[in-house]
Design a protein around this motif. Structure first.
Motif, mmCIF file in Angstrom:
data_model
loop_
_atom_site.group_PDB
_atom_site.id
_atom_site.type_symbol
_atom_site.label_atom_id
_atom_site.label_comp_id
_atom_site.label_asym_id
_atom_site.label_seq_id
_atom_site.Cartn_x
_atom_site.Cartn_y
_atom_site.Cartn_z
ATOM 1 N N THR A 1 0.839 -1.201 0.000
ATOM 2 C CA THR A 1 0.000 0.000 0.000
ATOM 3 C C THR A 1 0.872 1.248 0.000
ATOM 4 O OG1 THR A 1 -1.828 -1.135 1.107
ATOM 5 C CG2 THR A 1 -1.792 1.270 1.245
ATOM 6 N N ALA A 2 1.913 1.259 0.811
ATOM 7 C CA ALA A 2 2.822 2.408 0.849
ATOM 8 C C ALA A 2 3.536 2.567 -0.494
ATOM 9 C CB ALA A 2 3.835 2.244 1.978
ATOM 10 N N TRP A 3 4.007 1.466 -1.090
ATOM 11 C CA TRP A 3 4.740 1.509 -2.355
ATOM 12 C C TRP A 3 3.847 2.033 -3.476
ATOM 13 C CZ3 TRP A 3 4.903 -0.524 -7.287
ATOM 14 C CH2 TRP A 3 6.139 -0.501 -7.937
ATOM 15 N N TYR A 4 2.629 1.468 -3.604
ATOM 16 C CA TYR A 4 1.718 1.904 -4.670
ATOM 17 C C TYR A 4 1.191 3.319 -4.412
ATOM 18 C CZ TYR A 4 1.746 -2.448 -7.287
ATOM 19 O OH TYR A 4 2.132 -3.518 -8.061
ATOM 20 N N SER A 5 1.009 3.708 -3.157
ATOM 21 C CA SER A 5 0.601 5.089 -2.859
ATOM 22 C C SER A 5 1.654 6.066 -3.372
ATOM 23 C CB SER A 5 0.404 5.293 -1.358
ATOM 24 O OG SER A 5 -0.710 4.582 -0.889
ATOM 25 N N ALA A 6 2.935 5.745 -3.179
ATOM 26 C CA ALA A 6 4.012 6.600 -3.678
ATOM 27 C C ALA A 6 4.034 6.596 -5.202
ATOM 28 C CB ALA A 6 5.356 6.134 -3.115
ATOM 29 N N ASP B 1 5.660 11.209 -25.108
ATOM 30 C CA ASP B 1 6.169 12.478 -24.582
ATOM 31 C C ASP B 1 6.355 12.445 -23.069
ATOM 32 O OD1 ASP B 1 6.066 13.456 -27.153
ATOM 33 O OD2 ASP B 1 4.233 14.616 -26.835
ATOM 34 N N THR B 2 5.534 11.636 -22.371
ATOM 35 C CA THR B 2 5.611 11.612 -20.905
ATOM 36 C C THR B 2 6.501 10.495 -20.365
ATOM 37 O OG1 THR B 2 3.600 10.276 -20.679
ATOM 38 C CG2 THR B 2 3.337 12.689 -20.660
ATOM 39 N N LEU B 3 6.966 9.589 -21.225
ATOM 40 C CA LEU B 3 7.830 8.497 -20.735
ATOM 41 C C LEU B 3 9.042 9.002 -19.953
ATOM 42 C CD1 LEU B 3 7.849 5.724 -23.478
ATOM 43 C CD2 LEU B 3 7.123 5.498 -21.097
ATOM 44 N N PRO B 4 9.745 10.045 -20.415
ATOM 45 C CA PRO B 4 10.884 10.528 -19.617
ATOM 46 C C PRO B 4 10.459 11.014 -18.224
ATOM 47 C CG PRO B 4 11.053 11.351 -21.851
ATOM 48 C CD PRO B 4 9.686 10.713 -21.723
ATOM 49 N N GLN B 5 9.270 11.587 -18.124
ATOM 50 C CA GLN B 5 8.784 12.031 -16.808
ATOM 51 C C GLN B 5 8.516 10.838 -15.901
ATOM 52 O OE1 GLN B 5 5.363 14.430 -17.744
ATOM 53 N NE2 GLN B 5 6.565 15.838 -18.999
ATOM 54 N N TRP B 6 7.953 9.752 -16.453
ATOM 55 C CA TRP B 6 7.712 8.553 -15.649
ATOM 56 C C TRP B 6 9.032 7.900 -15.251
ATOM 57 C CZ3 TRP B 6 3.554 8.509 -13.161
ATOM 58 C CH2 TRP B 6 2.368 9.010 -13.700
ATOM 59 N N ARG B 7 9.998 7.899 -16.151
ATOM 60 C CA ARG B 7 11.334 7.386 -15.809
ATOM 61 C C ARG B 7 11.912 8.184 -14.643
ATOM 62 N NH1 ARG B 7 15.045 9.182 -19.983
ATOM 63 N NH2 ARG B 7 14.717 11.052 -18.756
ATOM 64 N N ASP B 8 11.812 9.508 -14.723
ATOM 65 C CA ASP B 8 12.325 10.371 -13.657
ATOM 66 C C ASP B 8 11.584 10.135 -12.349
ATOM 67 O OD1 ASP B 8 14.010 11.336 -15.627
ATOM 68 O OD2 ASP B 8 12.955 13.268 -15.832
ATOM 69 N N ARG B 9 10.277 9.893 -12.441
ATOM 70 C CA ARG B 9 9.501 9.618 -11.217
ATOM 71 C C ARG B 9 9.975 8.324 -10.565
ATOM 72 N NH1 ARG B 9 3.775 11.057 -9.458
ATOM 73 N NH2 ARG B 9 3.510 9.678 -7.683
ATOM 74 N N LEU B 10 10.176 7.282 -11.364
ATOM 75 C CA LEU B 10 10.694 6.025 -10.818
ATOM 76 C C LEU B 10 12.048 6.253 -10.165
ATOM 77 C CD1 LEU B 10 9.734 3.543 -13.684
ATOM 78 C CD2 LEU B 10 8.606 3.799 -11.456
ATOM 79 N N ASP B 11 12.914 7.028 -10.825
ATOM 80 C CA ASP B 11 14.227 7.345 -10.254
ATOM 81 C C ASP B 11 14.077 8.058 -8.916
ATOM 82 O OD1 ASP B 11 15.588 6.212 -12.407
ATOM 83 O OD2 ASP B 11 15.939 8.145 -13.397
ATOM 84 N N SER B 12 13.168 9.031 -8.841
ATOM 85 C CA SER B 12 12.991 9.805 -7.609
ATOM 86 C C SER B 12 12.458 8.947 -6.470
ATOM 87 C CB SER B 12 12.075 11.008 -7.845
ATOM 88 O OG SER B 12 10.726 10.601 -8.004
ATOM 89 N N LEU B 13 11.722 7.876 -6.811
ATOM 90 C CA LEU B 13 11.191 6.962 -5.795
ATOM 91 C C LEU B 13 12.165 5.829 -5.478
ATOM 92 C CD1 LEU B 13 7.508 6.708 -7.109
ATOM 93 C CD2 LEU B 13 8.294 7.924 -5.045
ATOM 94 N N GLY B 14 13.295 5.795 -6.171
ATOM 95 C CA GLY B 14 14.272 4.730 -5.947
ATOM 96 C C GLY B 14 13.827 3.383 -6.487
ATOM 97 N N ILE B 15 12.957 3.392 -7.505
ATOM 98 C CA ILE B 15 12.452 2.154 -8.100
ATOM 99 C C ILE B 15 13.317 1.817 -9.313
ATOM 100 C CG2 ILE B 15 10.488 1.059 -9.250
ATOM 101 C CD1 ILE B 15 8.666 2.943 -7.591
ATOM 102 N N GLU B 16 13.943 0.650 -9.268
ATOM 103 C CA GLU B 16 14.779 0.208 -10.385
ATOM 104 C C GLU B 16 13.910 -0.056 -11.608
ATOM 105 O OE1 GLU B 16 17.488 -2.980 -9.604
ATOM 106 O OE2 GLU B 16 17.882 -2.251 -7.569
ATOM 107 N N HIS B 17 14.455 0.229 -12.779
ATOM 108 C CA HIS B 17 13.724 0.020 -14.025
ATOM 109 C C HIS B 17 14.722 -0.256 -15.141
ATOM 110 C CE1 HIS B 17 14.868 4.067 -15.411
ATOM 111 N NE2 HIS B 17 14.638 4.456 -14.153
#
Length: 132
Positions: A21-26, A87-103
């Motif tokens: 729940t915490a992970w998906y909320s973030a 167009d938004t893929l780089p923003q989602w990549r950056d969001r994953l990076d900011s959350l520390g989620i490997e991709h």
């Protein structure tokens, strides 16, 4: 019947409801809209509302199956893809990076582009942009 209906919701079973729940909320940037025991008493569900009316649920069950982690090579779910634009893929990549989620970074193919990543139970997820 004019056309086949779209998906209304997806529900996944998780090993640790609190952690998921915490992970998906973030990831979603939102709190669940529902968090309760299902009326039959056989499972608990925590549900998030996504854009477009789609619901995404996390389940835990009162009885357990064989302990395991997700493996898309087994019969059943392969992965879940969240639609976005190229167009938004780089923003989602950056969001994953900011959350520390490997991709796996942005990958492109003739059928679209995407970013693959995994949740705490190793469930395969993706941000996917169909070709323009």
């Amino acid at each position: 019947m004019s056309s086949f209906p779209g998906l209304a919701h997806i529900a996944i079973t998780v090993s640790d409801l609190s952690a998921s729940t915490a992970w998906y909320s973030a990831l979603f940037g939102a709190a669940p809209v529902l968090d309760e025991d299902e009326e039959s008493g056989t499972f608990h569900h925590t549900v998030f509302a996504l854009d477009g009316g789609m619901l995404f649920g996390l389940h835990t069950h009162s009885t357990s199956g064989a302990p395991s982690t997700f493996d898309e090579r087994q019969v059943g779910l392969d992965h879940i893809a969240f639609q976005c634009s190229s167009d938004t893929l780089p923003q989602w990549r950056d969001r994953l990076d900011s959350l520390g989620i490997e991709h796996g970074g942005i990958k492109s193919a003739h059928y679209g582009s995407g970013i693959s990543f995994r949740d705490p139970d190793n469930i395969a997820l993706e941000f996917f942009a169909p070709p323009a």
